[in-house]
Design a protein around this motif. Structure first.
Motif, mmCIF file in Angstrom:
data_model
loop_
_atom_site.group_PDB
_atom_site.id
_atom_site.type_symbol
_atom_site.label_atom_id
_atom_site.label_comp_id
_atom_site.label_asym_id
_atom_site.label_seq_id
_atom_site.Cartn_x
_atom_site.Cartn_y
_atom_site.Cartn_z
ATOM 1 N N VAL A 140 0.721 -1.349 -0.041
ATOM 2 C CA VAL A 140 0.106 0.031 0.082
ATOM 3 C C VAL A 140 0.737 1.193 0.053
ATOM 4 O O VAL A 140 1.622 1.368 0.971
ATOM 5 N N ALA A 141 0.569 2.110 -1.232
ATOM 6 C CA ALA A 141 1.191 3.432 -0.936
ATOM 7 C C ALA A 141 0.561 4.393 -0.454
ATOM 8 O O ALA A 141 -0.644 4.636 -0.586
ATOM 9 N N LEU A 142 1.007 5.203 0.709
ATOM 10 C CA LEU A 142 0.121 6.083 1.227
ATOM 11 C C LEU A 142 0.640 7.823 0.912
ATOM 12 O O LEU A 142 -0.068 8.577 1.297
ATOM 13 N N GLU A 191 4.485 13.283 2.852
ATOM 14 C CA GLU A 191 5.801 12.976 3.305
ATOM 15 C C GLU A 191 6.124 11.610 3.445
ATOM 16 O O GLU A 191 7.255 11.147 3.614
ATOM 17 N N LEU A 192 5.211 10.717 3.148
ATOM 18 C CA LEU A 192 5.753 9.373 3.013
ATOM 19 C C LEU A 192 5.897 8.877 1.556
ATOM 20 O O LEU A 192 5.951 7.709 1.160
ATOM 21 N N LEU A 216 18.568 22.757 -4.182
ATOM 22 C CA LEU A 216 19.465 21.322 -3.491
ATOM 23 C C LEU A 216 18.400 20.575 -2.920
ATOM 24 O O LEU A 216 17.213 20.779 -2.964
ATOM 25 N N PRO A 217 18.788 19.060 -3.120
ATOM 26 C CA PRO A 217 17.795 18.358 -2.432
ATOM 27 C C PRO A 217 17.321 18.700 -1.173
ATOM 28 O O PRO A 217 18.096 19.277 -0.041
ATOM 29 N N GLY A 218 16.162 18.397 -0.938
ATOM 30 C CA GLY A 218 15.209 18.358 0.380
ATOM 31 C C GLY A 218 14.782 16.906 0.793
ATOM 32 O O GLY A 218 14.700 15.826 0.166
ATOM 33 N N PRO A 219 14.200 17.028 1.827
ATOM 34 C CA PRO A 219 13.543 16.019 2.257
ATOM 35 C C PRO A 219 12.283 15.262 1.306
ATOM 36 O O PRO A 219 11.690 16.310 0.879
ATOM 37 N N HIS A 220 12.508 14.062 1.144
ATOM 38 C CA HIS A 220 11.587 13.392 0.244
ATOM 39 C C HIS A 220 11.254 12.167 0.763
ATOM 40 O O HIS A 220 12.141 11.470 1.358
#
Length: 383
Positions: free
Chosen positions: A149-151, A157-158, A379-383
């Motif tokens: 299951v993808a949420l 944020e998931l 720049l890359p961030g939270p993912h």
């Protein structure tokens, strides 16, 4: 290699049964692991350690090999469109990189600019397409009852995280851990049969491999999915039991212990709750395909923590071989892995077979990583 687990903050502290469904939960501790929070420090090109022309071209070639996959990527697509096609001269490559990419040194809050560089490879183990007394260990495909299951459509944020479990009536429950799978079995296709349960464990750790059949064919298999539990190194269990010292742990020492203690191998394997399911891959002489779905290049493809370094990125790596020989070269971020977590962390692909396995198994080196990032891109961030 591939994403076997994800260190990330706990979102549902009161929903304990859900933890076993989420790849990346830490069942061995009540304290959540701190997320990787890198510092990207812009530096000049002359801050990079010098590399040979051969290493420059090989590293660039490994990165460029993924450009078809990255054509529609918002960050790397435009850079790939400008990239000179191979063969290119070292001068052309250097000019292109300097004109289009900015160099950023990676740092962690607690360890500075040094991190752990390990290695992985594509093992080759003897096996059979039929079960017999010499081949009792099944290589399993994805079970029929594994639910994924993808949420992220509800919880952005998931992104990239998955629930894994099985249905019990209308309730989604955690899937079996490795101990239960090994003792009870699951309803899954059997792709092949191996001689040694440690061969299967090392295949699961590496994420791909080849099975040498009596016919002479080498059957290729790769990661297809996983049971939803975090990966725990079996070497850690040996250390916790006082059977090996931390500095002694290597693939060779683990196998030697298992050979000398066959009656305790099930206990050793049960210490790692993660279980990987495989799929067959086309037979070929190219490298195994990593998480980016491009063939890995021996010595120039790395697995990374994608929370820090996006797949498809070009990096500059400075470390050593296990014998101390320096490695300074560009490498391509083309894979991920359950044990590859942290701000300055990479797993270098060493190729196929026993010689590659010897290098990979002994690779626990200190190193530095620089991110070569397209100019003008965030720049890359939270993912």
């Amino acid at each position: 290699m591939t994403d076997l687990h994800f260190p990330w903050r706990r979102l549902l502290l009161c929903a304990a049964p859900l933890f076993a469904l989420l790849a990346g939960c830490d069942f061995g501790s009540h304290k959540a692991a701190a997320p990787a929070v890198p510092t990207y420090t812009a530096v000049n090109w002359d801050a990079l350690p010098a590399t040979s022309d051969d290493d420059l071209l090989a590293g660039y070639g490994a990165w460029y090999s993924a450009c078809k996959r990255l054509a529609n990527d918002a960050t790397w697509g435009p850079t790939c469109a400008q990239a000179p096609a191979l063969p290119a001269t070292p001068a052309q490559v250097r000019d292109f990189l300097k004109n289009t990419l900015q160099v950023y040194g990676l740092r962690s809050a607690d360890k500075g600019d040094k991190g752990l560089i390990t290695g992985y490879y594509e093992p080759v183990y003897p096996g059979s397409l039929t079960q017999d007394a010499e081949h009792p260990v099944p290589v399993l495909g994805v079970p029929d009852d594994l639910i994924i299951v993808a949420l992220d459509s509800v919880y952005p944020e998931l992104k990239g995280k998955r629930l894994r479990g099985r249905l019990d009536g209308h309730v989604l429950r955690p899937y079996d851990d490795s101990a239960a799978i090994q003792t009870k079995g699951v309803n899954a296709p059997v792709l092949a049969w191996l001689r040694d349960p440690m061969d299967l464990q090392f295949l699961q750790i590496q994420g791909s491999g080849r099975i040498q059949l009596d016919s002479g064919r080498q059957m290729r298999i790769g990661y297809a999915d996983q049971n939803g539990y975090p990966y725990k190194p079996v070497g850690r269990w040996l250390v916790e039991q006082g059977l090996l010292k931390k500095e002694e742990v290597s693939m060779g020492r683990i196998r030697d212990w298992a050979t000398a203690n066959p009656q305790r191998v099930p206990e050793l394997l049960a210490s790692n709750p993660s279980y990987v399911f495989f799929s067959t891959r086309p037979d070929s002489n190219e490298g195994p395909r990593g998480s980016l779905n491009v063939p890995l290049t021996t010595g120039y493809s790395v697995a990374i923590d994608r929370k820090v370094i996006p797949l498809g990125s070009l990096l500059w790596l400075s470390t050593t071989r296990p014998d101390g020989t320096p490695i300074n070269r560009p490498v391509a971020a083309q894979d991920t892995g359950g044990a590859i977590a942290g701000e300055v962390r990479a797993d270098l692909f060493w190729g196929t077979g026993d010689a590659a396995g010897e290098l990979a198994g002994n690779m626990k080196q200190s190193g530095q990583i620089w991110l070569l990032w397209p100019k003008g891109q965030a720049l890359p961030g939270p993912h």
